[in-house]
Design an enzyme around this catalytic site. Structure first.
Site, PDB file in Angstrom:
ATOM      1  N   THR A 172       0.694  -1.280  -0.102  1.00 42.44           N
ATOM      2  CA  THR A 172       0.015   0.077   0.147  1.00 42.44           C
ATOM      3  C   THR A 172       0.862   1.247  -0.104  1.00 42.44           C
ATOM      4  OG1 THR A 172      -1.601  -1.172   1.218  1.00 42.44           O
ATOM      5  CG2 THR A 172      -1.896   1.343   1.161  1.00 42.44           C
ATOM      6  N   ARG A 200     -10.468 -11.222  -2.825  1.00 39.19           N
ATOM      7  CA  ARG A 200     -10.356 -10.518  -1.773  1.00 39.19           C
ATOM      8  C   ARG A 200      -9.891  -9.136  -1.848  1.00 39.19           C
ATOM      9  NH1 ARG A 200      -5.951  -7.168   0.748  1.00 39.19           N
ATOM     10  NH2 ARG A 200      -5.659  -7.743   2.757  1.00 39.19           N
ATOM     11  N   VAL A 201     -10.831  -8.384  -1.041  1.00 35.82           N
ATOM     12  CA  VAL A 201     -10.609  -6.989  -1.106  1.00 35.82           C
ATOM     13  C   VAL A 201     -10.154  -6.694   0.437  1.00 35.82           C
ATOM     14  CG1 VAL A 201     -11.748  -4.835  -1.336  1.00 35.82           C
ATOM     15  CG2 VAL A 201     -12.452  -6.606  -2.654  1.00 35.82           C
ATOM     16  N   ASP A 203      -8.674  -3.432   3.152  1.00 33.26           N
ATOM     17  CA  ASP A 203      -9.115  -2.149   3.839  1.00 33.26           C
ATOM     18  C   ASP A 203      -8.959  -0.977   2.802  1.00 33.26           C
ATOM     19  OD1 ASP A 203      -6.117  -2.619   4.369  1.00 33.26           O
ATOM     20  OD2 ASP A 203      -6.275  -0.476   4.900  1.00 33.26           O
ATOM     21  N   THR A 223      -2.303   1.431   6.042  1.00 35.44           N
ATOM     22  CA  THR A 223      -1.597   0.555   5.658  1.00 35.44           C
ATOM     23  C   THR A 223      -1.331  -0.499   6.632  1.00 35.44           C
ATOM     24  OG1 THR A 223       0.828   0.025   4.788  1.00 35.44           O
ATOM     25  CG2 THR A 223       0.357   2.022   6.049  1.00 35.44           C
ATOM     26  N   GLY A 224      -1.090  -1.876   6.092  1.00 37.54           N
ATOM     27  CA  GLY A 224      -1.055  -2.747   7.074  1.00 37.54           C
ATOM     28  C   GLY A 224      -1.997  -3.964   6.797  1.00 37.54           C
ATOM     29  N   GLY A 226      -4.731  -5.756   6.049  1.00 40.76           N
ATOM     30  CA  GLY A 226      -6.128  -5.124   5.670  1.00 40.76           C
ATOM     31  C   GLY A 226      -7.298  -5.837   6.534  1.00 40.76           C
TER      32      GLY A 226
HETATM   33  N1  GLY Z   1      -3.469  -2.773   3.643  1.00 42.90           N
HETATM   34  C1  GLY Z   1      -3.740  -3.355   2.364  1.00 42.90           C
HETATM   35  C2  GLY Z   1      -4.646  -4.610   2.213  1.00 42.90           C
HETATM   36  O1  GLY Z   1      -4.251  -5.212   3.160  1.00 42.90           O
HETATM   37  O2  GLY Z   1      -4.838  -4.992   1.115  1.00 42.90           O
END
Ligand code: GLY
Length: 313
Positions: A172, A200-201, A203, A223-224, A226
């Site tokens: 990210t 998969r989606v 955050d 970021t991190g 999700g």
């Molecule tokens: N933080 C980005 C993701 O987990 O897709």
């Protein structure tokens, strides 16, 4: 009308950035922060500044967004992005979109040209076609480095957060800004997590999780891991604490700590308030970040690291 001091903060992802990528990651966030700040300096608004900064990082192959994105279990690139305007609470996002070099600009088009907030998959690509946004071959978004890493690590173990803190993760980009009129904005863009399931989606494109902006409190980009960020709606949670009087850095630290304790999730955040207070915090081993205020460029990679350069000497 009183003019505010413009500020921009950017991040290039919170994870255990290996030494071989650390220099390029820091250079990349510094370039993006300078780019975004030049928009503010010319009198541009916060929304233009965060879009421009994020586009710069989407074009830089060191980051997991646009060019340089990670591959899913099928060896494909699926991209997520959000942008949000703190003045109106207008927001646009795309998820699982393919063959788009700058998803943040597609997210902005969703905000400005549709009555919707989030378009996903085929619908997002159909919308891109309808507004004449160019598509690019998947191969142009994928680096040799990513192909090699993807081959090495073929399984993304859903829910195993330790994996996120290992060398395997890749995560990210984001930007937050306040302009001279006191308007705030945020933008976040990602290829997600290597070997994620198809569809998969994370955050990043979800309002209140991967980003949020409100002139009444501030703008956040996350970021991190999700799935962890989604569970605690990290961006909105931080702004709730700001609304209750917490300082920016304290609110960020407290919410990242809460995410660690509550769902064992690691990550990072950047934020700015309408008065120009800003913070960059993370609980991963490293996060490349940069900020510009008063013509001073601040940047860091390790916990508690804060380096300084004068701009426009
Ligand atoms: N933080 C980005 C993701 O987990 O897709």
């Amino acid at each position: 009308m009183i003019k505010m001091k413009p500020v921009i903060v950017v991040h290039g992802g919170a994870w255990a950035i290996p030494d071989e990528l650390s220099r390029a990651s820091v250079d990349g966030v510094k370039t993006a922060a300078r780019e975004g700040f030049s928009v503010l300096k010319r009198g541009g608004n916060a929304l233009d500044a965060v879009e421009s900064a994020v586009r710069t990082m989407e074009d830089d192959t060191v980051f997991d967004a646009g060019h340089g994105s990670v591959l899913n279990t099928d060896g494909e690139v699926e991209l997520d992005a959000i942008i949000m305007d703190g003045k109106t609470l207008g927001s646009g996002a795309v998820s699982s979109v393919k063959n788009i070099a700058n998803p943040v600009s597609l997210a902005r088009a969703v905000m400005e040209k549709t009555n919707h907030v989030l378009l996903t998959g085929r619908g997002a690509n159909l919308f891109a076609d309808s507004i004449g946004m160019a598509t690019v071959p998947t191969d142009t978004l994928v680096t040799e480095y990513e192909r090699r890493e993807w081959e090495k690590q073929k399984t993304y173990l859903t829910g195993v957060n330790e994996l996120f803190n290992s060398q395997c993760a890749h995560d990210t980009v984001g930007a937050v800004a306040v302009d001279s009129n006191g308007n705030v904005a945020c933008a976040t863009s990602t290829g997600g997590i290597r070997n994620k399931m198809v569809g998969r989606v994370g955050d990043s494109p979800i309002i209140g999780s991967g980003g949020y902006a409100d002139n009444l409190s501030g703008a956040v980009s996350c970021t991190g891991h999700g799935e962890s960020i989604l569970k605690v709606t990290l961006a909105r949670l931080i702004l709730l604490h700001i609304e209750q009087g917490k300082a920016a850095a304290d609110a960020a630290q407290m919410c990242l700590r809460y995410m660690k304790e509550r769902v064992c999730g690691a990550g990072g955040v950047i934020l700015v308030t309408p008065s120009g207070e800003w913070a960059a915090q993370f609980t991963t081993e490293r996060m490349a970040w940069a900020a510009v205020e008063d013509d001073v460029l601040w940047y860091g990679l390790e916990p508690d690291e804060r380096c300084k350069e004068q701009l426009f000497q």
